[in-house]
Design an enzyme around this catalytic site. Structure first.
Site, PDB file in Angstrom:
ATOM      1  N   LYS A   1       0.854  -1.176   0.000  1.00 55.60           N
ATOM      2  CA  LYS A   1       0.000   0.000   0.000  1.00 55.60           C
ATOM      3  C   LYS A   1       0.898   1.236   0.000  1.00 55.60           C
ATOM      4  O   LYS A   1       1.855   1.315   0.778  1.00 55.60           O
ATOM      5  CB  LYS A   1      -0.875  -0.017   1.258  1.00 55.60           C
TER       6      LYS A   1
ATOM      7  N   HIS B   1       8.559   8.795   8.727  1.00 55.58           N
ATOM      8  CA  HIS B   1       9.466   7.644   8.772  1.00 55.58           C
ATOM      9  C   HIS B   1      10.050   7.600  10.187  1.00 55.58           C
ATOM     10  O   HIS B   1      10.801   8.488  10.576  1.00 55.58           O
ATOM     11  CB  HIS B   1      10.564   7.834   7.718  1.00 55.58           C
TER      12      HIS B   1
ATOM     13  N   ASN C   1      16.750  -3.073   8.951  1.00 63.35           N
ATOM     14  CA  ASN C   1      18.163  -2.943   8.594  1.00 63.35           C
ATOM     15  C   ASN C   1      19.003  -3.709   9.599  1.00 63.35           C
ATOM     16  O   ASN C   1      18.866  -3.519  10.805  1.00 63.35           O
ATOM     17  CB  ASN C   1      18.578  -1.477   8.573  1.00 63.35           C
TER      18      ASN C   1
ATOM     19  N   ARG D   1      22.225  -3.770  10.552  1.00 66.11           N
ATOM     20  CA  ARG D   1      23.555  -3.163  10.682  1.00 66.11           C
ATOM     21  C   ARG D   1      23.429  -1.935  11.558  1.00 66.11           C
ATOM     22  O   ARG D   1      22.323  -1.497  11.860  1.00 66.11           O
ATOM     23  CB  ARG D   1      24.044  -2.720   9.303  1.00 66.11           C
TER      24      ARG D   1
ATOM     25  N   ARG E   1      22.774  15.895   8.293  1.00 67.89           N
ATOM     26  CA  ARG E   1      23.805  15.318   7.435  1.00 67.89           C
ATOM     27  C   ARG E   1      24.279  16.372   6.446  1.00 67.89           C
ATOM     28  O   ARG E   1      23.504  16.854   5.619  1.00 67.89           O
ATOM     29  CB  ARG E   1      23.251  14.135   6.645  1.00 67.89           C
TER      30      ARG E   1
END
Lengths: 73, 442
Positions: B199, B206, B288, B290, B333
């Site tokens: 979907k 996030h 993830n 890591r 960043r």
């Protein structure tokens, strides 16, 4: 008939060459894709015309301002 | 564990080397010809060159990395993030060479690397899911799956991650093309032809949960990070706690994440990435396997050294007790790029002076005079600010970005400050569309 040189905006590698010499191109057509800093950077035709020369091959390293292709309009 | 090969470069190589030094563990750095001037080489106990500059010849060259590990008699390999960090085949080779792989067991790298299998595993543990499909084999099964999920859908390569090959499809007529394209990208980028549907969530947040597991059925969480501030799937700003959500709700979701990983028997470090709809519903995105680029945000609010915890778990030290979270951390960043044209920017760092400020931590792989090359990613530095309040952390980060002197390449510092000072960000109204809205692209 004028020649238009397409220069690289970045330093990087040639990832894919999509069009070869002799191809008819329209402004905005993607001629090749460069790779720099893990980003794909499309190189587009700057005008309508015939792709007279592709100056690089896949995996070539290119510098900023290096001529990548020549279009004759 | 006495000697660790750091199979990576730049900021994360430096970061791992520093923690190892603190723990009295020797480190072995590897470097490509393009990184011969990088500061992490001198900081490691030993450094060995890898011939070439391209990732495939150097930091992705499994045989060359294993040869270094054998020759220098190391007993472990830390993969960092990116490159081989989530490559199950490499992790297995490390183990087959009688070395410790500092990360989850290869079976977890494989299981979570395949996004369809990851969905199935987490769904089995009761983790919330948005509607999605198994692998679709052809146009008909894709159409049937899309019908069931309801448009718009996201078409994704099952070997993927990081946004590669993903496409939004809003109507049935465009589905087949999208599936073909995702398949082609999956084959060329991940060597996997599988494609699945999910979907599509409009303007999601996030939010990801940091997990540590011992492989024996125990896991703890180190809270969440909100990574909604992105541009073209590239994260720009991350923070913890996630703003504007009830702390007890977030704590519950974090506990769910830890329980799911405990139930799986997951080991070492992991991050459960989720999406939150504007209405506040949460669903699994991917896992993830890591350490993450943005791990410093979590370290800042928990006081835990995630690299030290990874090493500890890999050598059987067991899990720490659940830490408390203190204050607010925001990370930006700094990328070498032209924020207007979105093109990466390379060149020699004629000036490079990270700020030194109270409450601000800078992680960088670069020093003044070094050349930023086109061969690797564009991240120049991560700047992490901490404060007793979110406003203070944001204020410190803005000052730090302004004080960070960089000449020789273009950076996104102005864009970062613009986001940090925007009314929406300050109010905690973040979602993945915030940057595009600010740039007037939508």
């Amino acid at each position: 008939m004028a020649k238009h040189e397409i220069e690289s905006e970045v330093s990087g590698n040639v990832w894919k060459v999509l069009l070869s010499a002799g191809a008819n191109v329209s402004e905005g057509d993607v001629i090749m894709i460069l790779e720099s800093m893990k980003m794909e950077i499309p190189v587009e035709a700057s005008c309508d015309g015939v792709l007279q020369q592709v100056c690089v091959q896949p995996e070539d390293q290119v510098e900023e301002d290096q001529v990548l292709a020549v279009i004759e309009d | 564990m006495q000697k660790i090969v750091v199979a990576n470069r730049g900021a994360i190589a430096r970061r791992i080397i520093r923690t190892c030094a603190e723990m009295g563990i020797q480190t072995v750095a590897v470097y490509s010809e393009a990184d011969a001037g990088a500061p992490y080489l001198a900081e490691a106990s030993e450094a060995y060159p890898l011939a070439g500059v391209q990732p495939v010849d150097t930091y992705l060259n499994q045989d060359a990395l294993l040869a270094v590990a054998q020759n220098c008699r190391a007993d472990a390999v830390h993969p960092g993030y990116g490159f081989l960090a989530e490559n199950a085949g490499f992790a297995q080779k490390v183990i087959d060479n009688s070395l410790t792989f500092i990360g989850p067991a290869p079976r977890w790298l494989a299981a979570m690397g395949d996004k369809v299998s990851a969905r199935a595993l987490l769904a089995e543990r009761g983790f919330p899911m948005f509607a999605g499909s198994d692998e679709v084999r052809d146009a008909q099964s894709a159409a049937a799956a899309a019908e069931k999920i309801g448009f718009p859908v996201m078409v994704k390569p099952s070997g993927g991650g990081g946004g590669m090959g993903m496409q939004i499809v809003r109507e049935a007529a465009h589905l087949e093309d999208a599936v073909m394209r995702a398949r082609a990208i999956g084959v060329s980028a991940f060597d996997q032809a599988g494609v699945y549907l999910e979907k599509y969530i409009e303007q999601p947040r996030h939010i990801e949960f940091q997990i540590l597991g011992d492989g024996q059925g125990h896991a703890i969480h180190l809270y969440e990070r909100d990574c909604s501030v992105q541009r073209r799937n590239q994260k720009l700003i991350e923070e913890s706690p996630a703003p504007g959500l009830a702390p007890d709700r977030l704590e519950r979701e974090a506990a769910k994440s830890a329980e799911a990983c405990a139930g799986l028997g997951y080991d070492n470090i992991g991050t459960l990435e989720t999406l939150f709809t504007p209405a506040g519903d949460m669903g699994f995105l991917e896992m993830n396997t890591r350490i993450q680029v943005e791990h410093g945000v979590t370290e800042s609010v928990t006081g835990c050294d995630l690299v030290a915890l990874q090493i500890g778990l890999a050598r059987g030290d067991g899990l720490p007790t659940q830490p408390e979270r203190k204050g607010f951390a925001v990370e930006a960043r700094l990328y070498a790029e032209d924020s207007e044209s979105m093109l990466p920017s390379t060149g020699r760092l004629s000036v490079f002076r990270p700020p030194r400020m109270f409450g601000v931590r800078v992680e960088t792989g670069y020093v003044q005079g070094q050349v930023v090359t086109p061969f690797y990613d564009a991240m120049l530095a991560k700047i992490i600010a901490h404060g007793q309040t979110r406003e203070l952390a944001i204020g410190r980060l803005c000052v730090a970005l302004q004080a960070f002197a960089v000449e020789g390449v273009k950076t996104n510092a102005t864009l970062l400050r613009r986001i940090l000072q925007s009314a929406d960000f300050l109010a905690g109204r973040v979602d993945t569309g915030i940057v595009d809205r600010l740039m007037g692209e939508r």
